[in-house]
Design an enzyme around this catalytic site. Structure first.
Site, PDB file in Angstrom:
ATOM      1  N   CYS A  24      52.168  65.405  35.635  1.00 47.44           N
ATOM      2  CA  CYS A  24      53.396  64.705  35.228  1.00 47.44           C
ATOM      3  C   CYS A  24      53.215  63.838  33.986  1.00 47.44           C
ATOM      4  O   CYS A  24      54.194  63.446  33.351  1.00 47.44           O
ATOM      5  CB  CYS A  24      53.920  63.845  36.372  1.00 47.44           C
ATOM      6  SG  CYS A  24      54.382  64.795  37.837  1.00 47.44           S
ATOM      7  N   HIS A  30      63.243  65.231  35.997  1.00 49.00           N
ATOM      8  CA  HIS A  30      61.829  65.139  35.633  1.00 49.00           C
ATOM      9  C   HIS A  30      61.300  66.536  35.286  1.00 49.00           C
ATOM     10  O   HIS A  30      60.736  67.223  36.139  1.00 49.00           O
ATOM     11  CB  HIS A  30      61.070  64.529  36.821  1.00 49.00           C
ATOM     12  CG  HIS A  30      59.589  64.436  36.683  1.00 49.00           C
ATOM     13  ND1 HIS A  30      58.935  64.423  35.467  1.00 49.00           N
ATOM     14  CD2 HIS A  30      58.615  64.354  37.632  1.00 49.00           C
ATOM     15  CE1 HIS A  30      57.629  64.320  35.673  1.00 49.00           C
ATOM     16  NE2 HIS A  30      57.416  64.289  36.976  1.00 49.00           N
ATOM     17  N   CYS A  68      53.172  58.032  37.077  1.00 47.71           N
ATOM     18  CA  CYS A  68      52.188  58.422  38.082  1.00 47.71           C
ATOM     19  C   CYS A  68      51.882  59.902  37.874  1.00 47.71           C
ATOM     20  O   CYS A  68      52.677  60.641  37.286  1.00 47.71           O
ATOM     21  CB  CYS A  68      52.712  58.164  39.483  1.00 47.71           C
ATOM     22  SG  CYS A  68      54.172  59.131  39.934  1.00 47.71           S
TER      23      CYS A  68
END
Length: 400
Positions: free
Chosen positions: A90, A356, A386
């Protein structure tokens, strides 16, 4: 030598499923449309751009074979333009910015493009496999568990309720809807089809009619996985002080799965003078930090502390924060851990509302942050995410 961000551009985000507006657009096209928009916006001398660094998490099928070079080849910037694709899960889009900044600061490069892309409607998350979660010989010794279980574990350990998470998600949606109504997403470009027609001009997942009651009616997403597959037991074995995991996260208070791409133009002072652009921001510090793979989503706070120390700054020196909303508990724990007020964090909403697109999000957050610092006439900002497996990443910028 300093690294400057001269501009940042992102596509509108489309829902990452078969009904999403962007399912017919390849990830190569998403990235290429960003490159084209950047070139046309500034009448950019593309011969000056040396390399394209793109984050992409699921590097198979449409996103395989070094999609950064594929997009560079399609961009008509010239055959000289190189490309490299990276994967820090991510954090990939922000990692691309950090690597480009490091190249510039070292003097190895003058002008680079960095960002990321992910088409989650065309290339399903996890379809690349990998030993981290798939191989018991790797997963079991580290007490590795799925991210959703980790998010629920964090909530149980640090005292966040389902109501807390739903209220946070509601605020994210309301802030994103207000930002949309006020036309604050200046870095966003519309996505076009192969005929050049606009097929998506706004982020598709924002729900201005969201209510806390509606969120409260949704079923938890990870309860069965945690209980039936035994992941709750793995988590509690690692954290015996937690009596029970209450599964509070669901589709409405977790990040939306979407398609999108984003890029930033990063270079030194001389490069900006050559292409005739003034920088919008300077990269002050960047850091990564590892956490254990069970409570894998608490990395943003320690990564941010590390970046702040590197920059010689404190949390009070930061005007605005962008914290990726992978799950509601992630920014909530960040604010609790670092002691940062919510009115400084994700002021235009976050991934719960906007989505996302894994490899692109870090760069998207950077563009949102620069836009908002300029709108509010503020100076300093921090982006943090994160990262799966137990990592955090953070970057500090200052407006020029």
């Amino acid at each position: 030598m300093e690294a400057y961000i001269y501009d940042a551009i992102r596509t509108a985000r489309g829902k990452g499923n078969k009904k999403g507006a962007l399912i017919g657009v390849t990830p190569t096209s998403l990235a290429t449309q960003c490159l084209t928009a950047l070139r046309d916006k500034h009448n950019l001398d593309t011969e000056q751009v040396e390399d394209v660094i793109l984050g992409c998490v699921t590097q198979v099928a449409d996103q395989g074979a070094n999609i950064a070079k594929t997009a560079a080849q399609q961009s008509q910037y010239g055959d000289h333009l190189c490309g490299v694709t990276l994967n820090r899960f991510c954090g990939s889009g922000l990692e691309a910015i950090n690597q480009a900044s490091a190249y510039v600061k070292s003097g190895f490069s003058q002008l680079l493009i960095a960002g990321g892309v992910e088409s989650m409607s065309r290339v399903s998350m996890g379809s690349d496999g990998g030993a981290l979660m798939m191989d018991p010989a790797v997963a079991l010794p580290g007490h590795a568990i799925p991210q959703g279980i980790s998010a629920d574990l964090i909530a149980a350990k640090y005292g966040f309720s389902r109501q807390d998470a739903d209220e946070f998600a509601y605020i994210s949606q309301m802030r994103a809807a207000a930002a949309e109504a006020d036309n604050r997403f200046k870095s966003r470009i519309p996505v076009r089809d192969i005929n050049g027609q606009i097929i998506l001009a706004k982020d598709e997942n924002v729900r201005a009619n969201t209510t806390v009651d509606a969120l409260g009616s949704l079923n938890p997403s990870f309860a069965m996985m945690g209980q039936m597959a035994g992941f709750d037991s793995v988590a509690l074995d690692r954290y015996p002080e937690v009596e029970k995991i209450e599964h509070i996260h669901h589709a409405g208070n977790s990040s939306a799965i979407v398609d999108g791409a984003a890029i930033a133009l990063i270079g030194n002072k001389a490069a900006g003078e050559t292409i005739g652009l003034k920088p919008r921001a300077i990269v002050r510090a960047a850091a990564v930090y590892g956490t254990d793979p069970t409570m894998m989503l608490v990395g943003p706070a320690p990564a941010s502390r590390k970046a702040l120390k590197q920059a010689g700054m404190t949390k009070e020196d930061i005007d605005l924060y962008e914290v990726n909303e992978a799950f509601a508990v992630v920014p909530m724990r960040f604010m609790q851990d670092l002691g940062v007020p919510h009115d400084k964090v994700n002021v235009n909403g976050g991934a719960i509302a906007l989505g996302h697109p894994l490899g692109a999000t870090g760069c998207m957050l950077m563009g949102t942050l620069i836009d908002e610092l300029e709108r509010q006439n503020k100076t300093t900002g921090l982006v943090t995410l994160c990262i799966g497996g137990g990592m955090g990443i953070a970057t500090i910028i200052e407006r020029v």
